[in-house]
Design an enzyme around this catalytic site. Structure first.
Site, PDB file in Angstrom:
ATOM      1  N   ASP A   7      17.399 -45.286 -56.198  1.00 18.83           N
ATOM      2  CA  ASP A   7      18.604 -44.780 -55.547  1.00 18.83           C
ATOM      3  C   ASP A   7      18.218 -43.489 -54.826  1.00 18.83           C
ATOM      4  O   ASP A   7      17.053 -43.077 -54.864  1.00 18.83           O
ATOM      5  CB  ASP A   7      19.684 -44.539 -56.615  1.00 18.83           C
ATOM      6  CG  ASP A   7      21.067 -44.349 -56.014  1.00 18.83           C
ATOM      7  OD1 ASP A   7      21.209 -44.466 -54.786  1.00 18.83           O
ATOM      8  OD2 ASP A   7      22.011 -44.078 -56.779  1.00 18.83           O
ATOM      9  N   LYS A   8      19.159 -42.840 -54.192  1.00 18.88           N
ATOM     10  CA  LYS A   8      18.853 -41.610 -53.458  1.00 18.88           C
ATOM     11  C   LYS A   8      19.415 -40.385 -54.162  1.00 18.88           C
ATOM     12  O   LYS A   8      18.674 -39.507 -54.587  1.00 18.88           O
ATOM     13  CB  LYS A   8      19.409 -41.702 -52.030  1.00 18.88           C
ATOM     14  CG  LYS A   8      19.085 -40.495 -51.168  1.00 18.88           C
ATOM     15  CD  LYS A   8      19.653 -40.646 -49.787  1.00 18.88           C
ATOM     16  CE  LYS A   8      21.173 -40.649 -49.784  1.00 18.88           C
ATOM     17  NZ  LYS A   8      21.763 -39.375 -50.294  1.00 18.88           N
TER      18      LYS A   8
END
Length: 263
Positions: A7-8
């Site tokens: 994910d970021k």
């Protein structure tokens, strides 16, 4: 390991989000946009995410908290299909519906725009101008949200119907979440060991590209969740061999990508 999907927010970034920008439809700073965002963030009863907390913290630092108490007339919570949150509030001055969320989804609910104290119809030219302002800010690495509203609705109105059409586009919010230094070195080591790193995020394409560039991912081509919906599993599998960035994903779309990689 040959592929790592990440994910970021909070993984590649610090997860320490700051509100940096609140702007009108021209990209000029506008405290009324900040107030509308505050009413939305403070008025919701669901889970307050880091963006809501950043808005509330910023507003309550510099503004007197005279906007509450409000009586809440209704609420439509955020989900990954609507990608926006709507609250309907009332105080002594009247009632107001406020929506904030992803730019494209908020814009789709609007038929008017506000500039200063003027309300005008939303034309195709204005839509193009709004896209240009949004993209300019997103290319600076900011995570962007949009804000829209409607005033003095009849209390018998349906919030689901009213919140989906005929709103007034007010402006933009921009947030910064800096990349982790540890993420940069980790990606360098993974790449040195021939491990492909792919970002799977619900955030916008432009913001994802900015973060990817800063942490050292070279291939900045990006595919969105909307684009994935038009592709077969075979087409997506081929895409996964070439691309590293996948943005505006719903959770089930992330799961689909993982499943196809594992296969």
């Amino acid at each position: 390991m040959s592929v790592l999907c990440t994910d970021k927010t909070g993984t590649l970034t610090e997860d320490h989000i700051k509100l940096m920008y609140y702007a009108d439809i021209l990209g000029e700073r506008d405290v009324q946009v900040l107030r509308l965002a505050y009413l939305n963030a403070k008025g919701q009863s669901g889970w307050q995410n880091l963006l809501d907390e950043a808005i509330i913290h910023y507003y309550e630092q510099d503004q007197t908290n005279d906007d509450f108490p409000y009586q809440k007339l209704g609420e439509t919570p955020f989900n990954f299909e609507r990608r926006r949150l709507t609250v309907w509030l009332k105080n002594h001055a009247g009632n107001q519906l406020v929506t904030k969320g992803a730019f494209e989804e908020v814009l789709a609910t609007c038929s008017q725009v506000r500039l200063a104290d003027q309300i005008e119809p939303l034309t195709e030219v204005q839509k193009q101008n709004l896209v240009a302002v949004h993209d300019r800010l997103a290319q600076q690495g900011m995570r962007m949200l949009a804000v829209a509203y409607q005033d003095e609705l009849a209390e018998t109105a349906s919030i689901d119907r009213v919140g989906n059409q005929g709103l007034i586009f007010a402006g933009f919010l921009g947030f910064l979440d800096p990349p982790k230094q540890s993420a940069i070195s980790a990606i360098q080591q993974l790449q040195a060991h021939q491990v492909a790193v792919k970002i799977l995020t619900g955030d916008s394409a432009l913001t994802t590209q900015q973060v990817a560039q800063k942490v050292g991912i070279q291939n900045l081509a990006v595919t969105t969740g909307e684009m994935l919906e038009t592709l077969t599993d075979a087409q997506v599998s081929e895409l996964l061999t070439e691309q590293a960035l996948f943005a505006k994903l719903a959770p089930l779309q992330k799961a689909r990508l993982i499943r196809l990689l594992q296969a």
